[in-house]
Design a protein around this motif. Sequence first.
Motif, PDB file in Angstrom:
ATOM      1  N   ILE A 394       0.862  -1.186   0.000  1.00  0.00           N
ATOM      2  CA  ILE A 394       0.000   0.000   0.000  1.00  0.00           C
ATOM      3  C   ILE A 394       0.893   1.229   0.000  1.00  0.00           C
ATOM      4  N   ILE A 395       0.567   2.192  -0.848  1.00  0.00           N
ATOM      5  CA  ILE A 395       1.279   3.475  -0.858  1.00  0.00           C
ATOM      6  C   ILE A 395       0.286   4.561  -0.475  1.00  0.00           C
ATOM      7  N   ASP A 396       0.600   5.263   0.596  1.00  0.00           N
ATOM      8  CA  ASP A 396      -0.242   6.346   1.095  1.00  0.00           C
ATOM      9  C   ASP A 396       0.351   7.667   0.632  1.00  0.00           C
ATOM     10  N   LEU A 406      -4.042   5.298  10.233  1.00  0.00           N
ATOM     11  CA  LEU A 406      -4.890   4.126  10.060  1.00  0.00           C
ATOM     12  C   LEU A 406      -4.158   3.022   9.299  1.00  0.00           C
ATOM     13  N   LEU A 407      -3.468   3.381   8.202  1.00  0.00           N
ATOM     14  CA  LEU A 407      -2.773   2.380   7.403  1.00  0.00           C
ATOM     15  C   LEU A 407      -1.548   1.837   8.132  1.00  0.00           C
ATOM     16  N   ALA A 411      -0.906  -2.060   9.044  1.00  0.00           N
ATOM     17  CA  ALA A 411       0.319  -2.748   8.622  1.00  0.00           C
ATOM     18  C   ALA A 411       0.899  -3.580   9.748  1.00  0.00           C
ATOM     19  N   ARG A 412       0.802  -3.096  10.969  1.00  0.00           N
ATOM     20  CA  ARG A 412       1.336  -3.857  12.112  1.00  0.00           C
ATOM     21  C   ARG A 412       0.524  -5.108  12.382  1.00  0.00           C
ATOM     22  N   HIS A 413      -0.758  -5.081  12.061  1.00  0.00           N
ATOM     23  CA  HIS A 413      -1.619  -6.225  12.336  1.00  0.00           C
ATOM     24  C   HIS A 413      -1.599  -7.255  11.209  1.00  0.00           C
ATOM     25  N   VAL A 414      -1.467  -6.809   9.976  1.00  0.00           N
ATOM     26  CA  VAL A 414      -1.515  -7.724   8.830  1.00  0.00           C
ATOM     27  C   VAL A 414      -0.120  -8.132   8.394  1.00  0.00           C
ATOM     28  N   ASP A 415       0.885  -7.369   8.813  1.00  0.00           N
ATOM     29  CA  ASP A 415       2.277  -7.607   8.410  1.00  0.00           C
ATOM     30  C   ASP A 415       2.451  -7.533   6.896  1.00  0.00           C
ATOM     31  N   VAL A 430      11.420  16.150   1.073  1.00  0.00           N
ATOM     32  CA  VAL A 430      10.491  15.072   0.719  1.00  0.00           C
ATOM     33  C   VAL A 430      10.840  13.860   1.567  1.00  0.00           C
ATOM     34  N   ARG A 431       9.794  13.121   1.929  1.00  0.00           N
ATOM     35  CA  ARG A 431      10.008  12.058   2.914  1.00  0.00           C
ATOM     36  C   ARG A 431       9.177  10.824   2.581  1.00  0.00           C
ATOM     37  N   VAL A 432       9.786   9.671   2.823  1.00  0.00           N
ATOM     38  CA  VAL A 432       9.120   8.380   2.670  1.00  0.00           C
ATOM     39  C   VAL A 432       9.358   7.571   3.944  1.00  0.00           C
ATOM     40  N   ASP A 433       8.293   6.998   4.485  1.00  0.00           N
ATOM     41  CA  ASP A 433       8.392   6.100   5.638  1.00  0.00           C
ATOM     42  C   ASP A 433       7.737   4.770   5.291  1.00  0.00           C
ATOM     43  N   ARG A 434       8.341   3.698   5.800  1.00  0.00           N
ATOM     44  CA  ARG A 434       7.784   2.367   5.574  1.00  0.00           C
ATOM     45  C   ARG A 434       7.345   1.757   6.896  1.00  0.00           C
ATOM     46  N   PHE A 435       6.155   1.144   6.867  1.00  0.00           N
ATOM     47  CA  PHE A 435       5.599   0.444   8.024  1.00  0.00           C
ATOM     48  C   PHE A 435       5.310  -0.996   7.616  1.00  0.00           C
TER      49      PHE A 435
END
Length: 520
Positions: A394-396, A406-407, A411-415, A430-435
């Motif tokens: 998923i890309i937010d 919310l996403l 992500a923590r629950h579905v892995d 500009v910033r990108v974070d991954r969960f």
Amino acid sequence: MTRAWEADIAAECDAWRAALGTAGFSDDGHTLRGPVRWQHPDGRTVIATIEVTITESFPFSPPKVRILDPGLAIELTFHRERDGSLCLWRSDVDVSDAPWQAPERLLDRVAVWLTNSAAGWPSDDDCDLERYLLPDSQLVLYNRDVLTAISGCVRTFTDPATGRVTISGESQRPPSRWRTSKRQDGRRGRRRQPKIGRKQRRLAWVTDIGQVDKPIYDWDSLCTTLGPDAGEVRRLVSIGVIDFVLLRYRRSSATGVLAMAVRTTSGKARFDVRACESADTSVTTRILRAGASAAKLSDRRVAVVGTGAIGSFVVDLLFRHGVRQFTLIDPQLLRPGNLVRHLAGEALVGYSKVSAVKARLAGLGFDVSGVNTRRDEIVTPDQSMALLRDHDLIIDATASPRTTALLAWAARHVDRPVITVCAQRQGTVVRVDRFPLRGGEQHLSALPPLPGPDLGREHGCDNPVSPTPPAAVVAAAQLACRAAVDELILDCALPATLLDVLAPQEPPFDVIGMRMGSAR
């Protein structure tokens, strides 16, 4: 007055000409003529006579070289320009170490050229037959995968706006030959010209000629290459049925395609052949420039939430990289004010943003049946959990704190990975974070906002408008694409945060460049 750079080049040319003079070349002030010693494939040493002319682009391009006398009877075939000059180096040779700038290396190259020419260019795989014919202005498109098993007449279609010609895979029966009618008394009547139907005009003749040993220079050499088909092609060209000939051929282990425009001239007494610029429209060719990971990405499922400025370019980049399975989610319509930072253009104003993005993807010529659009928002835990279960990534790109939270929670629950992307501080970061985080990873701390001018508001919707410039939007999309590909091909080599400083900030962000969260 001679400028300094002109004097420098003139001095270099004079020194170059003088060096050829010591190698036995005469110089009339324009052209140099002299000997080249080369080795025949049978072992004999032969002395050829060549002509060398310095061009205006020297020393950034090689001089023109022509063979005046090869020294014995050999047929000069490939690697020549239409004016007879030799093609000695590829166009991608590094000019900083251009071999032609050293006369002795030039002569060595000519000697090798003559040896290869005498041997028939063994193992040569350059598929560039169009260079030996005069050019035609028409662009010819064809699908190589479709035409592989086709031989004979096929229909063509011409775009009236651009004039480009598409050779189809639709076979077309050509008109019959001239017929002689019989009279009632049994005597022969007049010869009747065959009737040419509307679908029997502007056809193309497609065939495979196999291994090519000589270039095609004109109509006669084309007929020689066509072999038994030459008579039928001549007939169909002369009656105005065939306008194009498309040949599949081989050079050593490589394959090529030559498209030619053919027509009669001088009252149908002569035939003219010209090479068309041609291009393959097959998927095989379209993905050549997509990168090494394209094959791995084709079956990955990606959802992009938010297809505004950054999100639209993220989708475009990932689609070009090879992702074909998308779910695009955004509730908004495309407005004129969006266009300066959006992938879509004026013609798509009023469409939903997701539909506008899909339309732009379709314009690339790939199948977009795997691109699904939803004019929707992700606002509930159920929605977010279902979205993650159905996709590989998923890309937010909403820049909405609520959607991001919310996403990230889902992500923590579905892995399953979620990547968030945004531009901050009016596009200077500009910033990108991954969960979710993996192992001992940590995200970089949140970047506090800086006081700045009040945001403008767009008339009609009264929404605040960020002054983030288009270049920052594209930079953010590129960063998100990089992180997404890393996840989708399971490299997982990048850290949890990528933060690119585009303009100096306060310490510790006072240096332009990338900052990364801690790795595992």
